[in-house]
Each structure stands twice: as C-alpha cells, then as structure tokens.
Write a protein that holds these residues in place. Structure first.
Motif, PDB file in Angstrom:
ATOM      1  N   VAL A 239       0.836  -1.199   0.000  1.00 38.28           N
ATOM      2  CA  VAL A 239       0.000   0.000   0.000  1.00 38.28           C
ATOM      3  C   VAL A 239       0.870   1.248   0.000  1.00 38.28           C
ATOM      4  N   ARG A 240       1.963   1.255   0.764  1.00 36.64           N
ATOM      5  CA  ARG A 240       2.865   2.415   0.780  1.00 36.64           C
ATOM      6  C   ARG A 240       3.410   2.687  -0.622  1.00 36.64           C
ATOM      7  N   GLN A 241       3.792   1.625  -1.323  1.00 36.24           N
ATOM      8  CA  GLN A 241       4.326   1.812  -2.675  1.00 36.24           C
ATOM      9  C   GLN A 241       3.269   2.391  -3.612  1.00 36.24           C
ATOM     10  N   ASP A 242       2.041   1.899  -3.498  1.00 32.80           N
ATOM     11  CA  ASP A 242       0.976   2.414  -4.361  1.00 32.80           C
ATOM     12  C   ASP A 242       0.657   3.870  -4.037  1.00 32.80           C
ATOM     13  N   LEU A 243       0.675   4.231  -2.764  1.00 33.04           N
ATOM     14  CA  LEU A 243       0.416   5.624  -2.384  1.00 33.04           C
ATOM     15  C   LEU A 243       1.527   6.540  -2.884  1.00 33.04           C
ATOM     16  N   GLN A 244       2.750   6.076  -2.813  1.00 31.78           N
ATOM     17  CA  GLN A 244       3.866   6.878  -3.312  1.00 31.78           C
ATOM     18  C   GLN A 244       3.752   7.091  -4.820  1.00 31.78           C
ATOM     19  N   TRP A 245       3.330   6.067  -5.527  1.00 32.65           N
ATOM     20  CA  TRP A 245       3.122   6.216  -6.966  1.00 32.65           C
ATOM     21  C   TRP A 245       1.959   7.169  -7.243  1.00 32.65           C
ATOM     22  N   ALA A 246       0.899   7.032  -6.460  1.00 32.90           N
ATOM     23  CA  ALA A 246      -0.258   7.910  -6.641  1.00 32.90           C
ATOM     24  C   ALA A 246       0.127   9.378  -6.445  1.00 32.90           C
ATOM     25  N   GLU A 247       1.076   9.666  -5.564  1.00 39.26           N
ATOM     26  CA  GLU A 247       1.554  11.035  -5.374  1.00 39.26           C
ATOM     27  C   GLU A 247       2.055  11.630  -6.691  1.00 39.26           C
ATOM     28  N   GLU A 248       2.651  10.789  -7.519  1.00 43.56           N
ATOM     29  CA  GLU A 248       3.289  11.260  -8.751  1.00 43.56           C
ATOM     30  C   GLU A 248       2.290  11.459  -9.894  1.00 43.56           C
ATOM     31  N   ILE A 249       1.206  10.707  -9.898  1.00 43.77           N
ATOM     32  CA  ILE A 249       0.323  10.701 -11.071  1.00 43.77           C
ATOM     33  C   ILE A 249      -1.065  11.276 -10.796  1.00 43.77           C
ATOM     34  N   ALA A 250      -1.323  11.717  -9.567  1.00 46.83           N
ATOM     35  CA  ALA A 250      -2.630  12.297  -9.244  1.00 46.83           C
ATOM     36  C   ALA A 250      -2.693  13.736  -9.745  1.00 46.83           C
ATOM     37  N   ALA A 251      -3.763  14.084 -10.434  1.00 39.07           N
ATOM     38  CA  ALA A 251      -3.980  15.461 -10.871  1.00 39.07           C
ATOM     39  C   ALA A 251      -4.254  16.339  -9.654  1.00 39.07           C
ATOM     40  N   PRO A 252      -3.975  17.625  -9.738  1.00 41.68           N
ATOM     41  CA  PRO A 252      -4.365  18.517  -8.630  1.00 41.68           C
ATOM     42  C   PRO A 252      -5.863  18.414  -8.350  1.00 41.68           C
ATOM     43  N   GLY A 253      -6.187  18.180  -7.099  1.00 42.00           N
ATOM     44  CA  GLY A 253      -7.585  18.007  -6.717  1.00 42.00           C
ATOM     45  C   GLY A 253      -8.111  16.597  -6.871  1.00 42.00           C
ATOM     46  N   ALA A 254      -7.244  15.659  -7.258  1.00 37.45           N
ATOM     47  CA  ALA A 254      -7.682  14.279  -7.503  1.00 37.45           C
ATOM     48  C   ALA A 254      -8.261  13.637  -6.245  1.00 37.45           C
ATOM     49  N   VAL A 255      -9.172  12.696  -6.465  1.00 35.26           N
ATOM     50  CA  VAL A 255      -9.744  11.876  -5.394  1.00 35.26           C
ATOM     51  C   VAL A 255      -9.007  10.544  -5.386  1.00 35.26           C
ATOM     52  N   VAL A 256      -8.418  10.198  -4.250  1.00 31.87           N
ATOM     53  CA  VAL A 256      -7.717   8.927  -4.091  1.00 31.87           C
ATOM     54  C   VAL A 256      -8.494   8.096  -3.080  1.00 31.87           C
ATOM     55  N   VAL A 257      -8.851   6.884  -3.475  1.00 30.62           N
ATOM     56  CA  VAL A 257      -9.651   6.000  -2.630  1.00 30.62           C
ATOM     57  C   VAL A 257      -8.789   4.815  -2.217  1.00 30.62           C
ATOM     58  N   LEU A 258      -8.707   4.594  -0.918  1.00 26.14           N
ATOM     59  CA  LEU A 258      -7.917   3.490  -0.377  1.00 26.14           C
ATOM     60  C   LEU A 258      -8.885   2.462   0.191  1.00 26.14           C
ATOM     61  N   ASP A 259      -8.985   1.320  -0.487  1.00 27.80           N
ATOM     62  CA  ASP A 259      -9.979   0.323  -0.092  1.00 27.80           C
ATOM     63  C   ASP A 259      -9.525  -0.466   1.127  1.00 27.80           C
ATOM     64  N   ASP A 260     -10.503  -0.953   1.901  1.00 27.14           N
ATOM     65  CA  ASP A 260     -10.290  -1.799   3.084  1.00 27.14           C
ATOM     66  C   ASP A 260      -9.532  -1.086   4.187  1.00 27.14           C
ATOM     67  N   PHE A 261      -9.640   0.232   4.241  1.00 28.87           N
ATOM     68  CA  PHE A 261      -9.036   1.019   5.309  1.00 28.87           C
ATOM     69  C   PHE A 261      -9.808   0.785   6.611  1.00 28.87           C
ATOM     70  N   GLY A 262      -9.110   0.381   7.656  1.00 29.56           N
ATOM     71  CA  GLY A 262      -9.760   0.115   8.941  1.00 29.56           C
ATOM     72  C   GLY A 262     -10.402  -1.240   9.046  1.00 29.56           C
ATOM     73  N   ASP A 263     -10.324  -2.045   7.996  1.00 29.80           N
ATOM     74  CA  ASP A 263     -10.851  -3.408   8.052  1.00 29.80           C
ATOM     75  C   ASP A 263      -9.879  -4.261   8.863  1.00 29.80           C
ATOM     76  N   PRO A 264     -10.338  -4.868   9.966  1.00 24.74           N
ATOM     77  CA  PRO A 264      -9.416  -5.655  10.796  1.00 24.74           C
ATOM     78  C   PRO A 264      -8.785  -6.825  10.061  1.00 24.74           C
ATOM     79  N   SER A 265      -9.383  -7.253   8.962  1.00 22.90           N
ATOM     80  CA  SER A 265      -8.789  -8.346   8.185  1.00 22.90           C
ATOM     81  C   SER A 265      -7.546  -7.893   7.427  1.00 22.90           C
ATOM     82  N   TRP A 266      -7.406  -6.572   7.224  1.00 23.51           N
ATOM     83  CA  TRP A 266      -6.292  -6.035   6.451  1.00 23.51           C
ATOM     84  C   TRP A 266      -5.645  -4.864   7.199  1.00 23.51           C
ATOM     85  N   PRO A 267      -4.982  -5.136   8.322  1.00 22.15           N
ATOM     86  CA  PRO A 267      -4.414  -4.043   9.128  1.00 22.15           C
ATOM     87  C   PRO A 267      -3.328  -3.255   8.405  1.00 22.15           C
ATOM     88  N   GLY A 268      -2.680  -3.872   7.417  1.00 22.76           N
ATOM     89  CA  GLY A 268      -1.608  -3.184   6.710  1.00 22.76           C
ATOM     90  C   GLY A 268      -2.068  -1.958   5.959  1.00 22.76           C
TER      91      GLY A 268
END
Length: 298
Positions: A239-268
């Motif tokens: 997830v860290r790698q994907d977020l770092q990549w998203a920093e580079e390719i997101a347009a100004p004002g872009a919406v970034v959605v991170l799935d399974d955030f806070g789901d105890p099955s996926w703490p990472g």
C-alpha cells in the motif's frame, strides 16, 4: 325482563354457548387459513429474495440491514456535504451493484456497504478530470459500476486498469484459491464486464502487471488521474508503494480512494496510510465510508 338481562341470564348463556363455540371455531379456522397463506407468501418472497440477493452463486450476501445503511448515509453525507445526494447515490449504487452481479461474470470484491460507499461517494467529490486509474480490479465489475456512476453525473470517464490477472485473487499472507463464483480471474472476464458499461467500458485501457513494476508504471503514467482507486496489494509495504506512486500521477484536486481502510482483516492498509500521512504528502485525508478512506490531492 328486558332483552339485555335475558341474554345475560344463565339459561340464555347455556343455550347460546354452542352457537358462540361454532362462531369461535369458524373464526379460528379463518384466521388459521389467513396465517398459513401469509406464511406461504412470506416464504415465497424470502426464497425469491435469497435467490436474487443471497450468498449462493457469489459467496456473499447483498441483503441490506437498516443500521449499516443509515451509517453509510451519514458517512457519505459527511464526505459530500449533502445528505440528500448521499442517500440518492447510495441507492443508485446499490441497484447498480445488484444489476451488474446479475448480468456480469464473477462479482464485485467487498461488502455491500463498502462497494456502495465508494460508488456513491466518488462522483459527489467532483474529481478534477475524468481519468480513472484502478490498481487491482478482480473482475473489473467495480470499475464498470464507477464508469456508469460517473456518466450518470454527466461525466465522460476514461478508465485505466492495472492488475496481474493471475487466475485467482492474490494477497500476501493468504493462500491462492479459486473464487467462490467459480469464474477465473482473467482479462477476458474483465472485458466481458466492462462491455456492460457501453463505449466507455470497451475503450478501457488494461495493463497486465503488478503496480510496483517499473514497466507497468511507465506504461500508464502518461497522464494525470482525477480518480485513483488503490485496491491491490493489501500489505503495508504494498500500500505504501501504491500511495507513493499515486503522489506522482494524481492530478491537482484528484480523489484517491484506499480500499479496506480500517478493516481488521487487512491491518496493513491503515498502517500504511497512517505512516504515509506523517511524511511530506500531497494528500489530505477527507474521511472514510464503510472501510474506504478518501483522500484529496493538492
């Protein structure tokens, strides 16, 4: 003796008891017939509801409960700032989810509230452009729904998908196994589902590969994306790698959605976002809806 006294006399009650018993029996039989009919009708509705929305065929139920739905309405309204629009979009997303899983192959990954939250919220956050990147797609059905939701909002979406298409759903720390729907996880299934979205679906750009591969990134980093859905490797490092990549390719004002955030099955997932937001970042945390975090790029 008046008529009321006559009816109340012991002799009258003895005489009338057989008549009263007969009336009671007839009432009991009628009530029993009506109850049996209502039970049969309710059973038929339950069976039909189970066939349409239950777990057989896809491995999870799409039946909605009142409490989770009200919570989702509140969460989407908090993100969008418009409760009426939130209720409308969640309802539209739910109908779309049921329709897609009825017509498509495979399923949409995730719980019902999670899916409806993402589909309903993204258009309401008014992305700065119509370029969409989905990292990790399974059967492509979520992206199919997102295209339709964006089009309902008057947008002209253009979709790019990155996925390894390994035949099964891959996640670190889990054993690869066939999907409960029985449909192979491959590009053919994704194309079949995308066709349900019409021209925008058939025109979608698909890149087979892992999101951390330099070649994969180079192939799809040719534009700035207004929407980025991060739903690939759920490990903290992935997830860290994907977020770092998203920093580079997101347009100004872009919406970034991170799935399974806070789901105890996926703490990472939460661990990765919490760490990422401690560093210098373009992203501002807007809030969450049903285990999805929403970010805005500066």
């Amino acid at each position: 003796m008046n008529s009321r006294s006559l009816l109340r006399s012991p002799a009258s009650r003895r005489l009338l008891r057989p008549v009263a018993d007969l009336i009671d029996q007839r009432i009991d039989r009628r009530v029993e017939r009506e109850v049996r009919s209502a039970v049969r009708e309710a059973s038929a509705h339950r069976l039909s509801n189970e066939l349409l929305l239950g777990s057989p065929g896809r491995g999870l139920s799409r039946v909605v409960a009142d409490g989770p739905l009200k919570r989702l309405h509140a969460e989407v309204a908090a993100l969008a700032g418009d409760r009426d629009a939130a209720v409308r979009n969640v309802a539209t997303a739910y109908r779309l989810l049921v329709a897609l899983e009825s017509l498509g192959v495979g399923r949409v990954a995730g719980g019902t509230m999670n899916i409806c939250g993402k589909l309903g919220t993204i258009p309401l956050l008014d992305p700065p452009n119509d370029e969409i990147l989905e990292i990790g797609t399974l059967y492509g059905m979520f992206s199919t729904g997102l295209l339709r939701m964006m089009e309902r909002d008057g947008r002209s979406p253009s979709l790019t998908i990155v996925d390894p298409f390994a035949g099964v759903q891959l996640q670190p720390g889990t054993d690869p196994r066939p999907d409960p729907t029985g449909t192979p996880v491959d590009e053919h299934a994704v194309r079949t589902n995308l066709a349900l979205a019409g021209p925008a679906g058939t025109a979608a750009r698909i890149r087979r590969g892992y999101s951390e591969d330099p070649g994969t990134r180079a192939a799809v980093s040719d534009r700035a994306y207004g929407v980025i859905v991060v739903d690939g490797d759920h490990s903290a490092e992935g997830v860290r790698q994907d977020l770092q990549w998203a920093e580079e390719i997101a347009a100004p004002g872009a919406v970034v959605v991170l799935d399974d955030f806070g789901d105890p099955s996926w703490p990472g997932v939460k661990e990765a976002l919490d760490e990422h937001l401690k560093d210098a970042t373009r992203f501002t945390y807007l809030g969450k809806a049903a285990h999805s975090a929403f970010l805005r790029a500066s």
